[in-house]
Design a protein around this motif. Structure first.
Motif, PDB file in Angstrom:
ATOM      1  N   VAL A 173       0.897  -1.183   0.071  1.00  0.00           N
ATOM      2  CA  VAL A 173       0.021   0.200   0.141  1.00  0.00           C
ATOM      3  C   VAL A 173       0.789   1.183  -0.030  1.00  0.00           C
ATOM      4  O   VAL A 173       1.668   1.479   0.769  1.00  0.00           O
ATOM      5  CB  VAL A 173      -1.022   0.160   1.198  1.00  0.00           C
ATOM      6  CG1 VAL A 173      -1.669   1.506   1.490  1.00  0.00           C
ATOM      7  CG2 VAL A 173      -2.051  -1.142   1.174  1.00  0.00           C
ATOM      8  N   GLY A 174       0.661   2.265  -1.151  1.00  0.00           N
ATOM      9  CA  GLY A 174       1.238   3.387  -1.056  1.00  0.00           C
ATOM     10  C   GLY A 174       0.713   4.400  -0.277  1.00  0.00           C
ATOM     11  O   GLY A 174      -0.496   4.674  -0.678  1.00  0.00           O
ATOM     12  N   ILE A 175       1.462   5.078   0.657  1.00  0.00           N
ATOM     13  CA  ILE A 175       0.814   6.226   1.261  1.00  0.00           C
ATOM     14  C   ILE A 175       1.087   7.770   0.361  1.00  0.00           C
ATOM     15  O   ILE A 175       2.420   7.670   0.555  1.00  0.00           O
ATOM     16  CB  ILE A 175       1.279   6.412   2.623  1.00  0.00           C
ATOM     17  CG1 ILE A 175       1.023   4.975   3.546  1.00  0.00           C
ATOM     18  CG2 ILE A 175       0.589   7.407   3.551  1.00  0.00           C
ATOM     19  CD1 ILE A 175      -0.368   4.538   3.766  1.00  0.00           C
ATOM     20  N   GLN A 176       0.401   8.127  -0.203  1.00  0.00           N
ATOM     21  CA  GLN A 176       0.761   9.180  -0.976  1.00  0.00           C
ATOM     22  C   GLN A 176       1.637  10.480  -0.173  1.00  0.00           C
ATOM     23  O   GLN A 176       2.427  10.991  -0.240  1.00  0.00           O
ATOM     24  CB  GLN A 176      -0.313  10.160  -1.920  1.00  0.00           C
ATOM     25  CG  GLN A 176      -0.741   8.915  -3.149  1.00  0.00           C
ATOM     26  CD  GLN A 176      -1.869   9.688  -3.722  1.00  0.00           C
ATOM     27  OE1 GLN A 176      -1.920  11.049  -3.914  1.00  0.00           O
ATOM     28  NE2 GLN A 176      -2.484   8.760  -4.703  1.00  0.00           N
ATOM     29  N   ALA A 177       0.974  10.742   0.848  1.00  0.00           N
ATOM     30  CA  ALA A 177       1.326  11.761   2.087  1.00  0.00           C
ATOM     31  C   ALA A 177       1.562  13.332   1.221  1.00  0.00           C
ATOM     32  O   ALA A 177       2.534  13.773   1.140  1.00  0.00           O
ATOM     33  CB  ALA A 177       2.744  11.525   2.489  1.00  0.00           C
ATOM     34  N   HIS A 178       0.471  13.556   0.470  1.00  0.00           N
ATOM     35  CA  HIS A 178       0.332  14.975   0.390  1.00  0.00           C
ATOM     36  C   HIS A 178      -0.167  15.834   1.719  1.00  0.00           C
ATOM     37  O   HIS A 178      -1.461  16.189   1.785  1.00  0.00           O
ATOM     38  CB  HIS A 178      -0.594  15.376  -0.767  1.00  0.00           C
ATOM     39  CG  HIS A 178      -0.079  14.628  -2.233  1.00  0.00           C
ATOM     40  ND1 HIS A 178       0.907  15.120  -2.930  1.00  0.00           N
ATOM     41  CD2 HIS A 178      -0.440  13.601  -2.985  1.00  0.00           C
ATOM     42  CE1 HIS A 178       1.270  14.516  -3.835  1.00  0.00           C
ATOM     43  NE2 HIS A 178       0.402  13.502  -4.095  1.00  0.00           N
TER      44      HIS A 178
END
Ligand code: 9MR
Length: 367
Positions: free
Chosen positions: A242-247
């Motif tokens: 799972v990729g956490i975008q973190a914008h």
């Protein structure tokens, strides 16, 4: 000039003098991260790498992992149905190979960056939609098989809660998109199974945003994401990460505990977690001086990064390296209303490092 630089690039690393020098004590971020088993990466654009020698040298020095900001999206790869355009993506892969970098792919199934023909094709019904999905993934994964071993197969498939910036009217956890309309709630699983069948050892990632903060909206979205991912895992769908975008948005409070608990819940399902698109939007009222603004951005991101690492993140990518090239400056929907330029990336518009770079080095270097 460009051809000389390209010739040099073809021979090996770019000339070090093209990037602003690091201080005597500072090592490249990729090296600092690697020493602790971590990976630092960034989003890049093929046009900027070709036209801007200083930026290209910075990317070569700092990043171990690259992700194309645009070149892996449908409108880049298949602008007309059946006509695939791989040159911009190949340029990024070539750059990475010359600088001993890896590339991750972004994004196979997404509701945005669709070429005009795609929504029309999806609207023709499930058989047509399934055929279009299969044709695209088959051509793209065949092309990138050697160079890209991790793809965002599913991008932003989770519905945004009511009251958030961009709410998704929904009666389920999936965001309403042309893919959902065409194929129903089984479409994420269909895409994952297809990707696994096409390339059995490719890492398959689900990537999303809005799950980081200590707010009711983010909590709802975390729960939605967990439900969707648990369902996929329970049905045996092949999902690896799972990729956490973190914008990140500094107007939102951040607290480590709920975020770390979320990462741990994902890891208990056997999934890897990584930070894929880090950047920081400043609060509505800016600190008075540039130095204070930069310190505040670094402090906020530093707390986030420490929690991410504690929760099991090993790879962190920023969404670009410099404020000059950031989507936060270019896109009216996210640019600041007061006209102030954002300072949410590790280098400023003159390609000088900011405290955010030091915060990344601290978090990834374990100090
Ligand atoms: O930064 C990207 C911007 O230049 C593009 O115009 C836009 C549409 O292709 O996508 C932006 O990147 C997005 C990413 O692909 C997915 N997560 C959110 C990013 C910022 O909007």
């Amino acid at each position: 000039m460009i051809s000389r630089r390209r010739a040099l690039a073809g021979l090996g690393a770019l000339p070090a003098c093209a990037a602003p020098p690091l201080g005597a004590q500072e090592a490249p971020l990729r090296q600092v991260a690697r020493a602790r088993g971590h990976v630092f990466g960034t989003a890049v654009r093929a046009d900027l790498l070709a036209d801007d020698a200083a930026l290209a040298a910075l990317v070569a020095r700092e990043a171990e992992l690259l992700v194309p900001e645009w070149e892996g999206k449908w409108d880049a790869l298949q602008p007309e149905e059946g006509r695939f355009e791989f040159a911009p993506l190949r340029a990024i892969i070539g750059f990475a190979q010359r600088h001993q970098q890896r590339v991750r792919g972004h994004a196979l199934i997404w509701h945005a960056a669709m070429p005009p023909w795609l929504p029309a094709a999806l609207a023709e019904g499930p058989r047509r939609a399934a055929a279009v999905m299969e044709a695209h993934l088959t051509a793209v994964l065949r092309e990138t098989r050697e160079a890209i071993r991790d793809w965002d197969v599913l991008n932003e498939v989770i519905a945004n809660p009511e009251g958030s910036d961009n709410p998704s009217p929904t009666d389920g956890d999936l965001r309403p998109t042309p893919w959902l309309s065409a194929l129903g709630p089984g479409y994420p699983e269909r895409a994952l199974r297809l990707a696994r069948q096409l390339d059995p050892t490719l890492r398959l990632t689900l990537n999303d945003y809005g799950v980081e903060a200590d707010t009711p909206h983010a909590e709802v979205k975390r729960q939605r994401l967990l439900r969707v991912v648990r369902g996929l895992v329970q049905r045996g769908a092949p999902l690896d990460a799972v990729g956490i975008q973190a914008h990140l948005q500094m107007r939102d409070p951040f607290r480590p505990e709920p975020f770390i608990a979320f990462l741990r819940a994902l890891r208990e399902l056997g999934l890897a977690v990584l930070v894929t698109e880090l950047d920081v939007r400043e609060p509505d009222a800016l600190a008075p001086s540039l130095a204070e603004r930069d310190a505040a951005v670094a402090e906020y991101a530093g707390r986030f990064l420490a929690a991410a690492i504690e929760g099991g993140v090993r790879s962190v990518l920023t969404w670009g390296l410099t404020d000059r090239d950031s989507w936060l400056v270019k896109e009216p929907a996210v640019a600041r209303g007061d006209g102030a330029a954002t300072r949410g990336l590790p280098y400023d518009e003159a390609l000088q490092p900011k405290p955010l770079r030091a915060a990344l080095a601290r978090a990834l270097g374990g100090g």
